[in-house]
Design a protein around this motif. Structure first.
Motif, mmCIF file in Angstrom:
data_model
loop_
_atom_site.group_PDB
_atom_site.id
_atom_site.type_symbol
_atom_site.label_atom_id
_atom_site.label_comp_id
_atom_site.label_asym_id
_atom_site.label_seq_id
_atom_site.Cartn_x
_atom_site.Cartn_y
_atom_site.Cartn_z
ATOM 1 N N LEU B 165 0.829 -1.202 0.000
ATOM 2 C CA LEU B 165 0.000 0.000 0.000
ATOM 3 C C LEU B 165 0.865 1.255 0.000
ATOM 4 N N LEU B 166 1.907 1.253 0.822
ATOM 5 C CA LEU B 166 2.784 2.428 0.892
ATOM 6 C C LEU B 166 3.409 2.721 -0.466
ATOM 7 N N ALA B 167 3.837 1.669 -1.132
ATOM 8 C CA ALA B 167 4.499 1.866 -2.423
ATOM 9 C C ALA B 167 3.526 2.453 -3.444
ATOM 10 N N THR B 168 2.327 1.898 -3.497
ATOM 11 C CA THR B 168 1.376 2.385 -4.504
ATOM 12 C C THR B 168 0.877 3.786 -4.169
ATOM 13 N N MET B 169 0.628 4.030 -2.885
ATOM 14 C CA MET B 169 0.161 5.371 -2.506
ATOM 15 C C MET B 169 1.240 6.413 -2.782
ATOM 16 N N THR B 170 2.469 6.099 -2.394
ATOM 17 C CA THR B 170 3.554 7.060 -2.593
ATOM 18 C C THR B 170 3.783 7.281 -4.082
ATOM 19 N N ALA B 171 3.717 6.205 -4.846
ATOM 20 C CA ALA B 171 3.885 6.336 -6.298
ATOM 21 C C ALA B 171 2.775 7.199 -6.888
ATOM 22 N N GLY B 172 1.558 6.973 -6.411
ATOM 23 C CA GLY B 172 0.424 7.748 -6.911
ATOM 24 C C GLY B 172 0.629 9.238 -6.674
ATOM 25 N N VAL B 173 1.004 9.569 -5.450
ATOM 26 C CA VAL B 173 1.173 10.987 -5.114
ATOM 27 C C VAL B 173 2.381 11.564 -5.862
ATOM 28 N N TYR B 174 3.418 10.742 -6.023
ATOM 29 C CA TYR B 174 4.616 11.217 -6.730
ATOM 30 C C TYR B 174 4.292 11.596 -8.167
ATOM 31 N N PHE B 175 3.592 10.716 -8.862
ATOM 32 C CA PHE B 175 3.297 11.016 -10.270
ATOM 33 C C PHE B 175 2.311 12.167 -10.406
ATOM 34 N N LEU B 176 1.421 12.291 -9.460
ATOM 35 C CA LEU B 176 0.508 13.435 -9.502
ATOM 36 C C LEU B 176 1.297 14.739 -9.285
ATOM 37 N N ALA B 177 2.296 14.677 -8.399
ATOM 38 C CA ALA B 177 3.126 15.867 -8.178
ATOM 39 C C ALA B 177 3.922 16.198 -9.457
ATOM 40 N N ARG B 178 4.377 15.164 -10.121
ATOM 41 C CA ARG B 178 5.090 15.376 -11.403
ATOM 42 C C ARG B 178 4.159 16.021 -12.416
ATOM 43 N N TRP B 179 2.936 15.521 -12.438
ATOM 44 C CA TRP B 179 1.948 16.065 -13.375
ATOM 45 C C TRP B 179 1.716 17.559 -13.101
ATOM 46 N N VAL B 180 1.626 17.916 -11.847
ATOM 47 C CA VAL B 180 1.412 19.319 -11.482
ATOM 48 C C VAL B 180 2.576 20.170 -11.983
ATOM 49 N N ASN B 181 3.778 19.604 -11.887
ATOM 50 C CA ASN B 181 4.973 20.356 -12.297
ATOM 51 C C ASN B 181 5.078 20.514 -13.804
ATOM 52 N N ASP B 182 4.848 19.376 -14.525
ATOM 53 C CA ASP B 182 5.172 19.424 -15.956
ATOM 54 C C ASP B 182 3.954 19.296 -16.881
ATOM 55 N N ASP B 183 2.780 19.148 -16.259
ATOM 56 C CA ASP B 183 1.557 19.091 -17.068
ATOM 57 C C ASP B 183 1.511 17.919 -18.045
ATOM 58 N N ASN B 184 2.352 16.938 -17.836
ATOM 59 C CA ASN B 184 2.420 15.792 -18.746
ATOM 60 C C ASN B 184 1.280 14.826 -18.404
ATOM 61 N N ILE B 185 0.426 14.577 -19.379
ATOM 62 C CA ILE B 185 -0.758 13.740 -19.150
ATOM 63 C C ILE B 185 -0.379 12.323 -18.735
ATOM 64 N N PHE B 186 0.782 11.862 -19.183
ATOM 65 C CA PHE B 186 1.191 10.502 -18.823
ATOM 66 C C PHE B 186 1.465 10.382 -17.332
ATOM 67 N N ASN B 187 1.905 11.454 -16.733
ATOM 68 C CA ASN B 187 2.104 11.422 -15.285
ATOM 69 C C ASN B 187 0.761 11.343 -14.564
ATOM 70 N N LEU B 188 -0.219 12.016 -15.114
ATOM 71 C CA LEU B 188 -1.555 11.933 -14.518
ATOM 72 C C LEU B 188 -2.077 10.501 -14.624
ATOM 73 N N ILE B 189 -1.815 9.879 -15.781
ATOM 74 C CA ILE B 189 -2.268 8.493 -15.987
ATOM 75 C C ILE B 189 -1.556 7.559 -15.000
ATOM 76 N N LYS B 190 -0.242 7.735 -14.901
ATOM 77 C CA LYS B 190 0.516 6.872 -13.973
ATOM 78 C C LYS B 190 0.024 7.069 -12.545
ATOM 79 N N GLY B 191 -0.193 8.326 -12.185
ATOM 80 C CA GLY B 191 -0.712 8.607 -10.852
ATOM 81 C C GLY B 191 -2.027 7.886 -10.621
ATOM 82 N N ALA B 192 -2.900 7.978 -11.614
ATOM 83 C CA ALA B 192 -4.219 7.344 -11.489
ATOM 84 C C ALA B 192 -4.088 5.833 -11.367
ATOM 85 N N LEU B 193 -3.171 5.253 -12.147
ATOM 86 C CA LEU B 193 -3.000 3.798 -12.115
ATOM 87 C C LEU B 193 -2.525 3.334 -10.745
ATOM 88 N N PHE B 194 -1.593 4.095 -10.179
ATOM 89 C CA PHE B 194 -1.090 3.687 -8.862
ATOM 90 C C PHE B 194 -2.148 3.889 -7.783
#
Lengths: 548, 543
Positions: B165-194
């Motif tokens: 759970l920790l790994a998936t939650m942390t990964a989710g928040v990490y990719f969402l933070a990346r998405w906020v920074n770079d607006d890359n839709i793939f980061n939003l997708i990765k965040g959502a998947l995690f």
């Protein structure tokens, strides 16, 4: 010598106040007398840490032995060790050894116990002086650095522990001297001394090992100098500084010798031997506490299978921090709130001087270590005695905060009032008793005594009203002239007057070394403000003309 | 590099080119070094706890392993064995390995996921801090805060679900933070998947889904306005919430009730109800008690000092205007476990015992470990801000960790060994091993009550008739004497499904009590009736 002559006034003042407050009784008690209430619960040896340390001093001088006679062993209970058929101290031996000269000198004048306690006063005063020097090192002026010393010595529980026989002022002295050497001196001898003092501190109290770690690490890292040049990064390691570790040899030899002699092994620490809580009428240790003095066949064991590190548990941290900082029975906020102003000094100074990290490290290690301790209350006591080193290391920052914010009227009013409160509380503790129970024991106590037991300095207020003062000087010389309350009020008044004088003098020259004249103009003219840098001019006057 | 030695002074110079080479080397390989180091630590920790027989102490760990095993080996194997209450992903991940008896009984089938998750979480903490432009030392220190923790090292060696759970939650928040920074839709997708993955591991993930969805909506509105925000929100929440939808559909298909997991007889709610009736749910309806319980659980799991650093770091972080406002907003998701657990305790959906604070023993103390990655990130952030003072806090942290390791301070292990999470079923399981292993006949027992016994007995899953064996169960509870040689049940306990079903049946009278044991009693079919029972499984593949 110049420094000494400049500060002789404050030195004499501090010694005078502490001598007025030191606990004690006339006489050179023998082992039988020591076991009476006059010397224990009603006297200066009200708690076992004092008894335990004095017991070893007494044994060394009177019995020429590190082992306790049966009478002395009884005097030491419940902090009594037992190993290989002999009674031994459960405390590190350093304090007991150090106060021997005071005991001997006091014995000559018929006050052996007071003489022992007086040695602690010397360390307390020395601590105050080093704090003053440290405050100046960090940029405080003369007046504010002296206020730092006064804040430490009289506005914190350090006051109570300067007038009895605990290890805290000696440990603090060793830490302060080492810190002072580290920050202000150079040369090989400095490192030798620091390691020597480190070794000595282990003889005084084992947890000093951890309190000294920031100083030791700082001294080791100080030997490494990094410089970025055009050619690259130059790393210079002064290996000779590491040879200072030789300074620890002598104290370690004494440490191992004592442990071997007393406990049978050089690495056996005092607190890890078997603990005797009761003795029978023949002086043998017993297992259980029963009214009819059963001669048991084995002794009560108490934590004797633990290694030393298991006394500190991270799970105690939250509760420990609460006890030391906020609890009504020990918290800084009740017993030494003036030290909290040091936080302002820390914040201000950290931006300018990286050496502040050394002092903050010692404060942090002290607070965290003793928050992990299984008994953060320190047994029965007055305020948080384990934080005496923290009070000392915070004190220079109190002075710095005052230096920085002295032009802020609201700040000055707040710190003055807090100072007064702290002085009042701690003077009460110093001249009455340190035997305040922790809050967690009060319910049980009340059920035993069938009355509401107090656990804050209210207990000291009641003590002053019902029992008076435990001050040797008061009971010997002043009790016919002053009531205990009058004595207390006079002490507080003297201290408050001195602090007020310092604060007023500091603020009477509002812009530092300048004097401001305001020449009022006419009806329509503006006022003319003239600043005369008169103080600078005064300093260039020939010697002998003094304006202080 | 030029070296000089003069008057006990050593001096050497590292050339600029060497420094640059070292820097490049670290920039390129630090993640690989980190993965290698964490992997070695992970393997070492697993072996340590395996050798000390602590890896399977948690009752739940054995149950998770059994659940995975039932999918592949059972009287009625199949995906339906994934059940209802526990979310399925950890058990699905076990399927490739759990068929091996060694992987099953060593716990490695479940521990492997925890171990991978441990390494992944450590790397994610590093990457998260790198994303915040934190210095190299502080990034490593952040990872160190997470790793230098016996509770984490222990949990990662077990088949428990916290590390996954920790790994998936942390990964989710990490990719969402990346998405906020770079607006890359793939980061939003990765965040959502995690985040979706986390919703299939524990119900904490559901809270994260809701929390993060709201934050995504808010961020999108701030960045792009309402219209585009609507699109982003629907896109994200559809993907991230897909797991939840699947789970509801699963419950509907298998158990005929989409909320069977929440309100069924084996749900947490039912368990909590029993505790409440026994007066042991003191956090329910008491917010302060719930907060106190969870904060103490965080303190015990983190050794308190790092929790304090973390909280101070969090406050500083959220007030730091040098960090993009929206990055701070999305990082708020790191606090999701804190809010979820306090709310769950308050509503009575969760239970936590801490001796001296709530209850007489330990229970679920490991829930506090869910905040550890957040604490590591915020602590490292704070250290980065402290300038020269950072060494003070690093030093004190090391001191605290020293004592933690010297004292072997691990509340999670105490819970597993001495607390309510422990279940010493060795007597029952040893009896079964000695008396049922080489004999024909099946054992009737409820896995809801006695899964640990099944695991510890070492017998194959096919030996047991339980609630998930379909027709076997239905027939056995009607006529136990025809189907089961042995019955393991807690006599007079109506919460034990076997006792509840068979107590009034005539067939049960044909059993004799072997003995009472902790947690369960064993009944054996009397010899005179043994000719009539079915010694082997006779029903074929069931639908």
């Amino acid at each position: 010598m110049k420094w000494l002559s400049k500060n002789i006034g404050i030195i004499i003042f501090c010694i005078a106040i502490l001598v007025l407050s030191v606990r004690g009784l006339s006489g050179n008690p023998d082992s039988t007398q020591l076991n009476t209430d006059k010397w224990t619960s009603e006297g200066p040896f009200e708690l076992s840490p004092e008894r335990g340390r004095f017991a070893l001093t007494y044994s060394l001088v009177e019995d020429k032995s590190i082992y306790f006679s049966k009478e002395i062993a009884r005097f030491t209970i419940p902090d009594l060790g037992y190993i290989n058929g002999k009674y031994v101290s459960l405390f590190a031996p350093g304090v007991s050894f150090i106060v021997v000269p005071g005991y001997l000198l006091g014995k000559v004048y018929g006050v052996s116990q007071v003489g022992s306690f007086f040695v602690i006063i010397i360390f307390a005063v020395l601590n105050a002086l080093i704090i003053q020097k440290l405050a100046k090192f960090f940029g405080a002026g003369n007046l504010t650095s002296t206020l730092s010393s006064l804040a430490f010595l009289f506005a914190t529980p350090s006051f109570s522990y300067a007038v009895n026989l605990y290890q805290h002022h000696i440990s603090t002295f060793l830490l302060l001297v080492s810190t002072f050497l580290l920050l202000t001196r150079r040369g090989f001898v400095k490192y030798l001394l620091i390691w020597f003092l480190f070794g000595l501190s282990l003889l005084v109290d084992y947890p000093n090992f951890f309190l000294f770690l920031p100083i030791i690490i700082y001294s080791l890292v100080e030997a490494i100098i990094l410089r970025m040049r055009s050619s690259g990064l130059t790393v210079k390691v002064d290996l000779w500084k590491y040879f200072g570790i030789l300074g620890i040899i002598l104290p370690l030899v004494i440490f191992f010798w004592y442990n071997k002699s007393a406990y049978g092994s050089p690495l056996q620490l005092a607190g890890t031997v078997q603990n005797v809580r009761e003795m029978d009428s023949k002086g043998n240790p017993v297992r259980s506490i029963t009214p009819d003095d059963n001669e048991g066949d084995s002794i009560e064991e108490s934590g004797n299978t633990q290694n030393a590190a298991t006394f500190f548990k991270t799970r105690n941290l939250a509760n420990g921090l609460y006890v030391h900082l906020l609890s009504p029975d020990r918290g800084i906020i009740y017993y030494a709130p003036v030290t909290l102003f040091g936080i302002l000094g820390i914040v201000e100074l950290t931006k300018k001087k990286k050496q502040t990290s050394l002092l903050i490290s010692v404060i942090g290690v002290n607070l965290i270590l003793y928050s992990m301790w299984g008994d953060p209350w320190g047994g029965w006591g007055f305020g948080s005695r384990y934080l005496v080193p923290s009070y000392a290391f915070t004190a220079p920052f109190v002075g710095l905060a005052i230096s920085k914010f002295r032009k802020n009227t609201m700040f000055m009013i707040m710190i003055t009032l807090t100072f007064f409160y702290s002085l009042s509380v701690n003077t009460l503790g110093a001249i009455t008793t340190s035997s305040n129970p922790p809050e967690v024991e009060v319910e049980y106590l009340s059920s035993q005594s069938h009355k509401v037991e107090k656990y804050t300095y209210e207990r000291n207020i009641d003590f002053l009203s019902s029992h008076g003062s435990k001050s040797y000087f008061y009971n010997e010389f002043l009790s016919d002239w002053l009531s205990p309350w009058q004595f207390y009020l006079v002490m507080v008044a003297i201290l408050m007057s001195l602090v007020t004088t310092f604060i007023l003098r500091m603020n009477s020259f509002r812009y530092g070394s300048e004097i401001e004249f305001v020449l009022k103009g006419g009806k329509e003219g503006k006022n003319l403000k003239v600043y005369l840098e008169i103080m600078d001019k005064l300093k260039t006057l020939p010697r002998g003309i003094k304006f202080w | 590099m030029v070296t000089k030695m003069d008057k006990f002074t050593l001096q050497f110079t590292l050339s600029k080119s060497l420094i640059i080479k070292l820097q490049k080397f670290f920039d390129k390989n630090i993640l690989s070094i980190l993965i290698l180091t964490l992997s070695l630590i992970s393997v070492f920790a697993f072996l340590f706890y395996y050798e000390n027989k602590l890896g399977l102490s948690y009752n739940d760990a054995r149950s998770h392993l059994d659940m995975g095993r039932r999918v592949v080996e059972n009287l009625k194997p199949g995906l339906a064995q994934l059940g209802s209450v526990w979310l399925p992903l950890p058990h699905i991940l076990m399927i490739p390995t759990i068929w091996s008896d060694f992987m099953w009984h060593s716990g490695l089938s479940g521990a492997i996921q925890s171990m991978f998750s441990f390494v992944a979480t450590g790397c994610l903490i590093y990457l998260f801090l790198k994303n915040l432009k934190i210095g190299l030392f502080e990034r490593i220190f952040g990872v160190f805060i997470f790793v230098a923790n016996i509770n984490v090292l222990y949990l990662q060696s077990t088949a428990m679900t916290e590390l996954l759970l920790l790994a998936t939650m942390t990964a989710g928040v990490y990719f969402l933070a990346r998405w906020v920074n770079d607006d890359n839709i793939f980061n939003l997708i990765k965040g959502a998947l995690f985040v979706m993955s986390s919703t299939l591991i524990r119900y904490d993930g559901w809270f994260l889904f809701i929390f993060a969805s709201l934050l995504v909506a808010f961020i999108s509105i701030r960045k792009r306005g309402l219209r585009e925000a609507e699109g982003n929100f629907i896109f994200y929440s559809t993907l991230a919430g897909f797991g939840i939808v699947m789970w509801l559909v699963w419950n509907l298909l298998i158990f005929k009730d989409p909320l069977y997991f929440a309100y069924g007889p084996y749900s947490a709610q039912s368990q909590q109800k029993m505790l409440e009736e026994a007066g042991e749910l003191s956090t329910k309806g008491d917010f302060l008690m719930s907060a106190k319980a969870y904060f103490y659980s965080i303190f015990y799991n983190s050794y308190t000092f790092s929790a304090m650093l973390g909280f101070a770091g969090a406050v500083t972080f959220f007030l730091d205007k040098k960090i993009k406002f929206l990055v701070r907003v999305i990082s708020f998701s790191l606090l999701a476990p804190l809010f979820f657990n306090i709310i769950a305790l308050y509503l009575g959906h969760s239970v936590l015992f801490l001796p001296g604070i709530i209850g007489r023993t330990w229970f679920n103390i490991r829930y506090g470990a869910l905040m550890l990655p957040s604490i590591a990130i915020f602590s490292a952030y704070l250290i980065n801000k402290l300038g020269v003072l950072k060494w003070v806090f690093v030093g004190i942290f090391c001191l605290v960790i020293f004592f933690a390791f010297v004292n072997n301070d691990a509340a999670t292990i105490e819970d597993a060994v001495y607390g309510e999470s422990a279940r010493n079923v060795s007597e029952v399981s040893t009896w079964l091993q000695n008396n049922a292993k080489d004999k024909e006949g099946l054992v009737l027992m409820s896995v809801a009550s006695h899964d640990a016994i099944i695991f510890s007995s070492g017998l194959p899953m096919k030996k047991f008739i339980h609630e998930g064996t379909g027709a076997y169960w239905d027939y056995a509870i009607e006529n136990p004497d025809r189907w089961a040689t042995w019955i393991v049940t807690r006599t007079h306990d109506l919460n034990d499904a076997v006792f509840r079903e068979v107590r009034d049946s005539d067939g049960f009278k044909k059993y004799e009590l072997v003995d009472h044991y902790p947690f369960a009693d064993i009944y054996q079919l009397k010899p005179e009736y043994r000719s009539e029972f079915l010694a082997k499984p006779v029903l074929g593949k069931q639908n």
